[in-house]
Design a protein around this motif. Structure first.
Motif, PDB file in Angstrom:
ATOM      1  N   LEU A 109       1.037  -1.191  -0.048  1.00 45.20           N
ATOM      2  CA  LEU A 109      -0.056   0.027  -0.135  1.00 45.20           C
ATOM      3  C   LEU A 109       0.896   1.269   0.146  1.00 45.20           C
ATOM      4  O   LEU A 109       1.947   1.268   0.789  1.00 45.20           O
ATOM      5  CB  LEU A 109      -0.644  -0.070   1.208  1.00 45.20           C
ATOM      6  CG  LEU A 109      -1.786   1.210   1.369  1.00 45.20           C
ATOM      7  CD1 LEU A 109      -3.010   1.358   0.336  1.00 45.20           C
ATOM      8  CD2 LEU A 109      -2.728   1.293   2.530  1.00 45.20           C
ATOM      9  N   ALA A 110       0.824   2.111  -1.005  1.00 43.61           N
ATOM     10  CA  ALA A 110       1.572   3.195  -1.092  1.00 43.61           C
ATOM     11  C   ALA A 110       0.572   4.606  -1.249  1.00 43.61           C
ATOM     12  O   ALA A 110      -0.466   4.638  -1.751  1.00 43.61           O
ATOM     13  CB  ALA A 110       2.296   3.109  -2.321  1.00 43.61           C
ATOM     14  N   ALA A 111       1.016   5.810  -0.549  1.00 48.43           N
ATOM     15  CA  ALA A 111       0.625   7.006  -0.610  1.00 48.43           C
ATOM     16  C   ALA A 111       1.025   7.527  -1.786  1.00 48.43           C
ATOM     17  O   ALA A 111       2.095   8.464  -1.438  1.00 48.43           O
ATOM     18  CB  ALA A 111       0.592   7.459   0.528  1.00 48.43           C
ATOM     19  N   GLY A 112       0.708   7.497  -2.992  1.00 49.91           N
ATOM     20  CA  GLY A 112       1.310   8.192  -4.037  1.00 49.91           C
ATOM     21  C   GLY A 112       2.249   7.173  -4.916  1.00 49.91           C
ATOM     22  O   GLY A 112       2.605   6.207  -4.141  1.00 49.91           O
ATOM     23  N   GLY A 113       2.570   7.303  -6.093  1.00 44.09           N
ATOM     24  CA  GLY A 113       3.338   6.606  -6.727  1.00 44.09           C
ATOM     25  C   GLY A 113       2.745   5.181  -7.419  1.00 44.09           C
ATOM     26  O   GLY A 113       1.387   5.262  -7.501  1.00 44.09           O
ATOM     27  N   ARG A 114       3.455   4.302  -7.615  1.00 48.29           N
ATOM     28  CA  ARG A 114       3.082   3.135  -8.097  1.00 48.29           C
ATOM     29  C   ARG A 114       3.676   1.647  -7.513  1.00 48.29           C
ATOM     30  O   ARG A 114       4.597   2.023  -6.842  1.00 48.29           O
ATOM     31  CB  ARG A 114       3.038   3.087  -9.529  1.00 48.29           C
ATOM     32  CG  ARG A 114       4.530   3.184 -10.296  1.00 48.29           C
ATOM     33  CD  ARG A 114       4.562   3.177 -11.682  1.00 48.29           C
ATOM     34  NE  ARG A 114       5.472   3.597 -12.322  1.00 48.29           N
ATOM     35  CZ  ARG A 114       5.940   3.192 -13.518  1.00 48.29           C
ATOM     36  NH1 ARG A 114       4.773   3.284 -14.327  1.00 48.29           N
ATOM     37  NH2 ARG A 114       7.375   3.717 -14.110  1.00 48.29           N
ATOM     38  N   ALA A 115       2.859   0.824  -7.347  1.00 45.04           N
ATOM     39  CA  ALA A 115       3.472  -0.289  -6.650  1.00 45.04           C
ATOM     40  C   ALA A 115       2.897  -1.776  -7.223  1.00 45.04           C
ATOM     41  O   ALA A 115       1.960  -1.573  -8.041  1.00 45.04           O
ATOM     42  CB  ALA A 115       2.965  -0.285  -5.293  1.00 45.04           C
ATOM     43  N   GLY A 116       3.875  -2.636  -7.028  1.00 45.83           N
ATOM     44  CA  GLY A 116       3.429  -3.948  -7.439  1.00 45.83           C
ATOM     45  C   GLY A 116       4.155  -4.951  -6.490  1.00 45.83           C
ATOM     46  O   GLY A 116       5.092  -4.951  -5.889  1.00 45.83           O
ATOM     47  N   VAL A 117       3.532  -6.214  -6.521  1.00 46.54           N
ATOM     48  CA  VAL A 117       3.906  -7.213  -5.471  1.00 46.54           C
ATOM     49  C   VAL A 117       3.269  -8.426  -5.893  1.00 46.54           C
ATOM     50  O   VAL A 117       2.257  -8.860  -6.537  1.00 46.54           O
ATOM     51  CB  VAL A 117       3.326  -7.166  -4.003  1.00 46.54           C
ATOM     52  CG1 VAL A 117       1.942  -7.217  -4.023  1.00 46.54           C
ATOM     53  CG2 VAL A 117       4.213  -7.856  -3.228  1.00 46.54           C
ATOM     54  N   THR A 222       8.264 -11.143  -4.568  1.00 47.74           N
ATOM     55  CA  THR A 222       8.963 -10.049  -5.396  1.00 47.74           C
ATOM     56  C   THR A 222       8.088  -8.520  -5.160  1.00 47.74           C
ATOM     57  O   THR A 222       6.792  -8.784  -5.014  1.00 47.74           O
ATOM     58  CB  THR A 222       9.288 -10.208  -6.980  1.00 47.74           C
ATOM     59  OG1 THR A 222       7.721 -10.703  -7.703  1.00 47.74           O
ATOM     60  CG2 THR A 222      10.071 -11.318  -7.122  1.00 47.74           C
ATOM     61  N   TYR A 223       8.644  -7.546  -5.172  1.00 49.81           N
ATOM     62  CA  TYR A 223       7.863  -6.417  -4.997  1.00 49.81           C
ATOM     63  C   TYR A 223       8.541  -4.960  -5.494  1.00 49.81           C
ATOM     64  O   TYR A 223       9.838  -4.930  -5.468  1.00 49.81           O
ATOM     65  CB  TYR A 223       7.433  -6.257  -3.428  1.00 49.81           C
ATOM     66  CG  TYR A 223       8.632  -6.155  -2.422  1.00 49.81           C
ATOM     67  CD1 TYR A 223       9.322  -4.782  -2.180  1.00 49.81           C
ATOM     68  CD2 TYR A 223       9.248  -7.241  -2.034  1.00 49.81           C
ATOM     69  CE1 TYR A 223      10.303  -4.961  -1.174  1.00 49.81           C
ATOM     70  CE2 TYR A 223      10.171  -7.331  -1.030  1.00 49.81           C
ATOM     71  CZ  TYR A 223      10.750  -6.045  -0.871  1.00 49.81           C
ATOM     72  OH  TYR A 223      12.034  -5.981   0.056  1.00 49.81           O
ATOM     73  N   CYS A 224       8.072  -3.948  -5.466  1.00 48.23           N
ATOM     74  CA  CYS A 224       8.409  -2.701  -6.188  1.00 48.23           C
ATOM     75  C   CYS A 224       7.540  -1.689  -5.636  1.00 48.23           C
ATOM     76  O   CYS A 224       6.403  -1.761  -5.890  1.00 48.23           O
ATOM     77  CB  CYS A 224       8.647  -2.801  -7.540  1.00 48.23           C
ATOM     78  SG  CYS A 224       9.485  -1.451  -8.048  1.00 48.23           S
ATOM     79  N   HIS A 225       8.073  -0.460  -5.234  1.00 48.01           N
ATOM     80  CA  HIS A 225       7.279   0.747  -4.929  1.00 48.01           C
ATOM     81  C   HIS A 225       8.114   1.741  -5.431  1.00 48.01           C
ATOM     82  O   HIS A 225       9.159   1.953  -5.151  1.00 48.01           O
ATOM     83  CB  HIS A 225       6.860   1.019  -3.511  1.00 48.01           C
ATOM     84  CG  HIS A 225       6.454   2.470  -3.262  1.00 48.01           C
ATOM     85  ND1 HIS A 225       7.227   3.392  -2.739  1.00 48.01           N
ATOM     86  CD2 HIS A 225       5.293   3.057  -3.694  1.00 48.01           C
ATOM     87  CE1 HIS A 225       6.693   4.377  -2.660  1.00 48.01           C
ATOM     88  NE2 HIS A 225       5.424   4.309  -3.242  1.00 48.01           N
ATOM     89  N   GLU A 226       7.717   2.645  -6.388  1.00 48.17           N
ATOM     90  CA  GLU A 226       8.347   4.156  -6.870  1.00 48.17           C
ATOM     91  C   GLU A 226       7.319   5.067  -6.590  1.00 48.17           C
ATOM     92  O   GLU A 226       6.051   5.248  -6.989  1.00 48.17           O
ATOM     93  CB  GLU A 226       8.354   4.025  -8.197  1.00 48.17           C
ATOM     94  CG  GLU A 226       9.315   2.740  -8.414  1.00 48.17           C
ATOM     95  CD  GLU A 226       9.450   2.415 -10.167  1.00 48.17           C
ATOM     96  OE1 GLU A 226      10.662   1.902 -10.485  1.00 48.17           O
ATOM     97  OE2 GLU A 226       8.621   2.876 -10.686  1.00 48.17           O
ATOM     98  N   SER A 227       7.877   6.228  -5.823  1.00 52.94           N
ATOM     99  CA  SER A 227       7.185   7.548  -5.959  1.00 52.94           C
ATOM    100  C   SER A 227       7.047   7.979  -7.203  1.00 52.94           C
ATOM    101  O   SER A 227       8.351   8.186  -7.732  1.00 52.94           O
ATOM    102  CB  SER A 227       7.718   8.172  -4.573  1.00 52.94           C
ATOM    103  OG  SER A 227       7.791   7.581  -3.455  1.00 52.94           O
ATOM    104  N   PHE A 228       6.075   8.991  -7.485  1.00 53.74           N
ATOM    105  CA  PHE A 228       6.107   9.950  -8.657  1.00 53.74           C
ATOM    106  C   PHE A 228       7.083  10.991  -8.203  1.00 53.74           C
ATOM    107  O   PHE A 228       6.951  11.704  -7.282  1.00 53.74           O
ATOM    108  CB  PHE A 228       4.862  10.269  -8.928  1.00 53.74           C
ATOM    109  CG  PHE A 228       3.847   9.575  -9.587  1.00 53.74           C
ATOM    110  CD1 PHE A 228       4.456   8.403 -10.320  1.00 53.74           C
ATOM    111  CD2 PHE A 228       2.538   9.067  -9.399  1.00 53.74           C
ATOM    112  CE1 PHE A 228       3.840   7.026 -11.020  1.00 53.74           C
ATOM    113  CE2 PHE A 228       1.732   8.190  -9.736  1.00 53.74           C
ATOM    114  CZ  PHE A 228       2.370   7.398 -10.771  1.00 53.74           C
ATOM    115  N   SER A 229       7.865  11.490  -9.235  1.00 54.63           N
ATOM    116  CA  SER A 229       8.880  12.732  -9.037  1.00 54.63           C
ATOM    117  C   SER A 229       8.221  13.846  -9.344  1.00 54.63           C
ATOM    118  O   SER A 229       7.133  13.871 -10.069  1.00 54.63           O
ATOM    119  CB  SER A 229      10.165  12.496  -9.691  1.00 54.63           C
ATOM    120  OG  SER A 229       9.765  12.054 -11.066  1.00 54.63           O
TER     121      SER A 229
END
Length: 229
Positions: A109-117, A222-229
């Motif tokens: 769960l992320a506040a903003g950006g995008r995520a995958g798991v 596997t997982y990844c989270h990235e905030s939008f710049s």
């Protein structure tokens, strides 16, 4: 043992793991908005799939309270036309990714950006289907790794499949060709680590980093989270 662990990936994102031991009836008792979820439950789900589905929603609400301190009863997890989960309610621009396999459920769960798991049971299926989702270079790298450590071949191929599933969820777009648009760079396989990845969309390439580990014997995460710049 329901909630297994919570890990803050950043100040704006949290990863959760749930070890599924409960029955559907026990999970229903843990969910807010039970009436809303009864209407959303897939009609064809058997008891095992129901338990995975419900645990995913219970985990999402746990992460919601951990990340935002929001009232869980104000939110409901829906799925869009592509199957991706999203939160209805005062979500504060929240992004949710869910996955389940066997007795494990994972969520970011992320506040903003995008995520995958993605979480997967380790088995020989990924190796048997490798030609369908690996590029030529990925195929060569995987074959070399399997020769070096044949006892870990199933783990490695499952890890590659899982990493591409996470990257696919990060892309949030249907119709992607896994072996051409979701690309994994060479890396040294370990019990946990990072995989450099490239996402090819609309003739543009973007670079990403997929984290991986084994949350329990016989499983890959596997997982990844990235905030939008």
């Amino acid at each position: 043992m329901p909630l297994h662990s919570l890990q803050h990936l950043s100040p704006t994102a949290v990863l959760g793991l749930w070890q599924l031991t409960e029955t559907p009836a026990e999970l229903w008792a843990q969910l807010p908005q039970a009436a809303a979820y009864q209407a959303l439950m897939p009609a064809t789900a058997d008891a095992s799939r129901q338990a995975q589905w419900l645990a995913g929603r219970a985990l999402a609400h746990t992460l919601l309270q951990e990340l935002t301190a929001a009232t869980a009863a104000d939110m409901v997890v829906h799925n869009d036309a592509t199957g991706r989960p999203w939160l209805a309610g005062p979500t504060h621009n929240l992004t949710l990714s869910l996955s389940h396999s066997g007795e494990w459920v994972a969520a970011v769960l992320a506040a903003g950006g995008r995520a995958g798991v993605d979480v997967e049971i380790i088995r020989d299926k990924a190796q048997r289907l490798a030609s369908k989702f690996l590029s030529t270079l990925e195929w060569d790298d995987a074959a070399a790794a399997a020769l070096t450590a044949p006892e870990a071949a199933n783990t490695h191929y499952t890890r590659l499949w899982s990493a591409k599933e996470t990257l696919y969820k990060l892309a949030a777009q249907r119709g992607i060709i896994f072996k051409k648009q979701l690309l994994l760079s060479s890396f040294v396989p370990e019990e946990s680590g990072e995989i450099p990845a490239t996402l090819v969309l609309d003739c543009a390439e973007t670079r990403h980093c997929i984290c991986y580990c084994q949350p329990a014997p016989g499983y890959v995460l596997t997982y990844c989270h990235e905030s939008f710049s």
